[in-house]
Design an enzyme around this catalytic site. Structure first.
Site, PDB file in Angstrom:
ATOM      1  N   HIS A   1      -5.319  -1.545  -5.654  1.00 56.57           N
ATOM      2  CA  HIS A   1      -4.257  -0.194  -6.205  1.00 56.57           C
ATOM      3  C   HIS A   1      -5.043   0.373  -5.918  1.00 56.57           C
ATOM      4  CE1 HIS A   1      -0.914  -2.559  -6.764  1.00 56.57           C
ATOM      5  NE2 HIS A   1      -1.197  -3.045  -7.885  1.00 56.57           N
ATOM      6  N   THR A   2      -5.217   1.511  -5.271  1.00 58.00           N
ATOM      7  CA  THR A   2      -6.178   2.682  -5.324  1.00 58.00           C
ATOM      8  C   THR A   2      -5.498   3.857  -7.190  1.00 58.00           C
ATOM      9  OG1 THR A   2      -5.979   2.801  -3.185  1.00 58.00           O
ATOM     10  CG2 THR A   2      -6.857   4.698  -4.990  1.00 58.00           C
TER      11      THR A   2
ATOM     12  N   THR B   1      -6.203 -11.530   3.830  1.00 60.77           N
ATOM     13  CA  THR B   1      -7.627 -10.549   3.525  1.00 60.77           C
ATOM     14  C   THR B   1      -8.695 -11.306   2.796  1.00 60.77           C
ATOM     15  OG1 THR B   1      -6.196 -11.022   1.335  1.00 60.77           O
ATOM     16  CG2 THR B   1      -5.454  -9.090   2.170  1.00 60.77           C
TER      17      THR B   1
ATOM     18  N   ASP C   1       0.605  -1.272  -0.538  1.00 64.32           N
ATOM     19  CA  ASP C   1       0.106  -0.302  -0.256  1.00 64.32           C
ATOM     20  C   ASP C   1       0.787   1.170   0.180  1.00 64.32           C
ATOM     21  OD1 ASP C   1      -1.973  -1.974  -0.155  1.00 64.32           O
ATOM     22  OD2 ASP C   1      -2.130  -1.559   2.464  1.00 64.32           O
ATOM     23  N   GLU C   2       2.098   1.514  -0.736  1.00 61.33           N
ATOM     24  CA  GLU C   2       3.015   2.237  -0.469  1.00 61.33           C
ATOM     25  C   GLU C   2       2.767   3.629  -1.773  1.00 61.33           C
ATOM     26  OE1 GLU C   2       4.170  -1.036  -1.312  1.00 61.33           O
ATOM     27  OE2 GLU C   2       5.429  -0.988   0.282  1.00 61.33           O
TER      28      GLU C   2
ATOM     29  N   THR D   1     -10.056  -4.586   2.265  1.00 60.39           N
ATOM     30  CA  THR D   1     -10.638  -5.340   3.548  1.00 60.39           C
ATOM     31  C   THR D   1     -11.510  -4.222   4.294  1.00 60.39           C
ATOM     32  OG1 THR D   1      -8.748  -5.705   4.253  1.00 60.39           O
ATOM     33  CG2 THR D   1      -8.778  -7.173   4.029  1.00 60.39           C
TER      34      THR D   1
HETATM   35  P1  GTP Z   1      -0.491  -2.865  -3.429  1.00 61.87           P
HETATM   36  O1  GTP Z   1      -0.288  -3.220  -4.192  1.00 61.87           O
HETATM   37  O2  GTP Z   1      -1.830  -3.511  -2.419  1.00 61.87           O
HETATM   38  O3  GTP Z   1       0.111  -2.770  -1.921  1.00 61.87           O
HETATM   39  O4  GTP Z   1      -1.268  -0.968  -2.393  1.00 61.87           O
HETATM   40  P2  GTP Z   1      -0.738  -0.139  -3.503  1.00 61.87           P
HETATM   41  O5  GTP Z   1       1.080  -0.181  -3.185  1.00 61.87           O
HETATM   42  O6  GTP Z   1      -0.840   0.585  -5.190  1.00 61.87           O
HETATM   43  O7  GTP Z   1      -0.811   1.336  -2.495  1.00 61.87           O
HETATM   44  P3  GTP Z   1      -2.992   1.664  -2.064  1.00 61.87           P
HETATM   45  O8  GTP Z   1      -3.112   2.338  -3.573  1.00 61.87           O
HETATM   46  O9  GTP Z   1      -3.650   0.425  -2.008  1.00 61.87           O
HETATM   47  O10 GTP Z   1      -3.008   2.587  -1.104  1.00 61.87           O
HETATM   48  C1  GTP Z   1      -2.043   3.522  -1.437  1.00 61.87           C
HETATM   49  C2  GTP Z   1      -2.921   4.668  -0.746  1.00 61.87           C
HETATM   50  O11 GTP Z   1      -2.581   6.013  -0.607  1.00 61.87           O
HETATM   51  C3  GTP Z   1      -4.193   4.887  -1.992  1.00 61.87           C
HETATM   52  O12 GTP Z   1      -5.150   5.256  -0.712  1.00 61.87           O
HETATM   53  C4  GTP Z   1      -4.130   6.963  -2.934  1.00 61.87           C
HETATM   54  O13 GTP Z   1      -4.743   6.748  -2.755  1.00 61.87           O
HETATM   55  C5  GTP Z   1      -3.241   7.129  -1.237  1.00 61.87           C
HETATM   56  N1  GTP Z   1      -2.116   7.872  -2.144  1.00 61.87           N
HETATM   57  C6  GTP Z   1      -1.274   7.702  -2.886  1.00 61.87           C
HETATM   58  N2  GTP Z   1      -0.270   7.881  -3.632  1.00 61.87           N
HETATM   59  C7  GTP Z   1       0.025   9.443  -2.754  1.00 61.87           C
HETATM   60  C8  GTP Z   1      -0.010  10.568  -2.060  1.00 61.87           C
HETATM   61  O14 GTP Z   1       1.479  11.531  -2.458  1.00 61.87           O
HETATM   62  N3  GTP Z   1      -0.062  11.144  -1.117  1.00 61.87           N
HETATM   63  C9  GTP Z   1      -1.156  10.673  -0.350  1.00 61.87           C
HETATM   64  N4  GTP Z   1      -1.916  11.526   0.788  1.00 61.87           N
HETATM   65  N5  GTP Z   1      -2.030   9.316  -0.708  1.00 61.87           N
HETATM   66  C10 GTP Z   1      -1.269   8.919  -1.562  1.00 61.87           C
HETATM   67  P1  IMP Z   2      -2.607 -12.958   2.522  1.00 57.41           P
HETATM   68  O1  IMP Z   2      -1.703 -12.432   1.534  1.00 57.41           O
HETATM   69  O2  IMP Z   2      -4.192 -12.500   1.947  1.00 57.41           O
HETATM   70  O3  IMP Z   2      -2.935 -13.862   3.257  1.00 57.41           O
HETATM   71  O4  IMP Z   2      -2.664 -12.175   3.888  1.00 57.41           O
HETATM   72  C1  IMP Z   2      -0.958 -11.902   4.454  1.00 57.41           C
HETATM   73  C2  IMP Z   2      -0.956 -11.032   5.321  1.00 57.41           C
HETATM   74  O5  IMP Z   2      -0.322  -9.791   4.300  1.00 57.41           O
HETATM   75  C3  IMP Z   2      -2.091  -9.748   5.785  1.00 57.41           C
HETATM   76  O6  IMP Z   2      -0.773  -8.962   7.320  1.00 57.41           O
HETATM   77  C4  IMP Z   2      -2.738  -9.159   4.417  1.00 57.41           C
HETATM   78  O7  IMP Z   2      -2.805  -7.560   5.472  1.00 57.41           O
HETATM   79  C5  IMP Z   2      -1.225  -8.674   3.970  1.00 57.41           C
HETATM   80  N1  IMP Z   2      -1.383  -7.987   3.315  1.00 57.41           N
HETATM   81  C6  IMP Z   2      -1.686  -8.683   1.619  1.00 57.41           C
HETATM   82  N2  IMP Z   2      -1.846  -8.625   0.194  1.00 57.41           N
HETATM   83  C7  IMP Z   2      -1.864  -7.178   0.868  1.00 57.41           C
HETATM   84  C8  IMP Z   2      -1.167  -6.015   0.335  1.00 57.41           C
HETATM   85  O8  IMP Z   2      -1.967  -5.378  -0.979  1.00 57.41           O
HETATM   86  N3  IMP Z   2      -1.182  -4.384   0.653  1.00 57.41           N
HETATM   87  C9  IMP Z   2      -1.350  -4.934   1.839  1.00 57.41           C
HETATM   88  N4  IMP Z   2      -1.472  -5.729   2.584  1.00 57.41           N
HETATM   89  C10 IMP Z   2      -1.841  -7.002   2.089  1.00 57.41           C
HETATM   90 MG    MG Z   3      -3.317  -1.957  -1.628  1.00 59.59          MG
END
Ligand code: GTP
Ligand code: IMP
Ligand code: MG
Length: 337
Positions: free
Chosen positions: A43-44, A124, A13-14, A251
């Protein structure tokens, strides 16, 4: 020709989704192909006022000229995939490698029903753990065994290789983050596969010699969902007071929030073979930076933070995200090249 991998440097979620969407618009890759575990990822991507949450379709879908692939290593839940393809209107440009492992209703029931996975680890509930377990046991079906996926099937590694041979750009999109890697994360509080750049290459059948760049995405204030150690974690009262509040895409659980972890950034950069880094959430370091699109507009506080992050990471921070919307970004790649 260029083949770039994007992975998460902390606990997932970076903001990889947003970074991938930006790079897709800017670099115009011919293929964007997903690695990572499966639909446990969320991903958002925010374009203008439209907020999309994707779990199976690559985040680069917003760039309309790219073929969107799912690599062999990724688990596919056909129900989630079909629903997203319809919601996003991307039919005709989504492809699934014929060897992808399949998540069944039984895997989801076993994930949600397991005290170990659901409670102790805080999974999840998307069925990924049991599906990868069955895959290792060589029991699970593959994409080519599922009639409803017939129209999506492709030899993804071959498609990628064909484009690289034509000197076209390919983006390999990772999911999850370093800290929840099965091999390198905080075992047993991890996901069911490695999450590092090498794994993302393997997920897509791309050999290490073909990778040009590894962009590791770090979040100024890392977050973690689910259980497990988080050495820089702060109280939710503190993060709420700082205006940092996030909820999981899959979740809807509230994400735990922590401070910058230089040691983790260094170690994760090493294992990922980081060539450059993206830093998201700079607006959380200094609210005055929200939405900035030029480095010169950042405050001293933000610039000092970036400088320290660069020292920790050991590679230049070339992409700085200043808000959730896709255009709220500073891209220094051309300047630093
Ligand atoms: P995974 O593949 O699940 O690990 O997720 P991800 O890395 O694609 O990130 P995800 O979108 O789940 O979460 C990132 C959150 O931060 C989202 O709500 C985005 O909209 C938000 N976001 C992304 N960049 C920025 C930023 O520069 N500033 C702020 N305030 N929010 C951000
Ligand atoms: P699982 O991958 O659903 O088995 O979850 C194992 C662990 O990884 C839990 O702590 C989840 O919250 C975490 N996790 C799995 N996928 C993600 C992701 O995409 N973003 C953040 N945490 C994750
Ligand atoms: Mg995410």
């Amino acid at each position: 020709m260029s083949c770039t991998i994007i992975v998460g440097g902390f606990f997932g979620d970076e903001g990889k989704g947003k970074v991938v969407a930006h790079i897709a618009y800017k670099d115009k890759p011919v293929i964007i192909s997903r690695g990572g575990v499966g639909p446990n990822a969320g991903h958002t991507v925010q374009v203008g006022d439209h907020k999309y949450g994707v779990r199976m379709v690559p985040s680069g879908f917003v760039y309309k000229d790219a073929k969107l692939c799912i690599g062999s290593g990724v688990l596919v839940d056909p129900r989630v995939l079909k629903q997203e393809v319809e919601m996003l209107g991307v039919k005709g440009r989504v492809f699934v490698d014929k060897r992808c492992g399949i998540i069944t209703e039984d895997h989801i029931a076993r994930d949600k029903g397991s005290a170990h996975l659901a409670k102790k680890i805080g999974s999840t509930g998307s069925g990924c753990g049991p599906a990868n377990s069955d895959r290792v046991m060589r029991l699970s079906p593959q994409a080519k065994d599922v009639p409803e996926l017939a129209e999506y099937l492709l030899d993804v590694p071959k498609a990628i290789d064909d484009e690289l041979k034509k000197n076209n750009s390919v983006l390999l999109e990772g999911t999850q983050g370093f800290g929840i890697s099965l091999y390198y994360g905080t075992y047993p509080f991890v996901t069911s596969k490695d999450t590092s750049a090498s794994q993302i290459a393997a997920d897509n059948g791309v050999g290490p010699t073909k990778i040009d760049d590894v962009i590791v995405v770090f979040k100024a204030y890392p977050t973690r969902v689910g259980e497990g150690p988080f050495s820089t974690e702060m109280s939710l009262e503190k993060s709420d007071a700082m205006g940092i509040q996030e909820f999981g895409t899959v979740t809807h659980r509230q994400r735990r929030v922590g401070g910058w972890d230089g040691d983790m950034a260094r170690y994760s950069s090493m294992i990922n073979g980081c060539t450059q880094a993206a830093l998201t959430g700079i607006d959380n370091v200094d609210k005055a930076c929200f939405g900035a699109t030029e480095y010169a507009k950042l405050t001293k506080k933000a610039k000092d933070f970036i400088k320290q992050a660069e020292e920790d990471i050991g590679s230049p921070v070339t992409i700085i995200s200043t808000g959730p919307e896709v255009t709220q970004i500073i891209d220094l790649r051309d300047e630093l090249a």
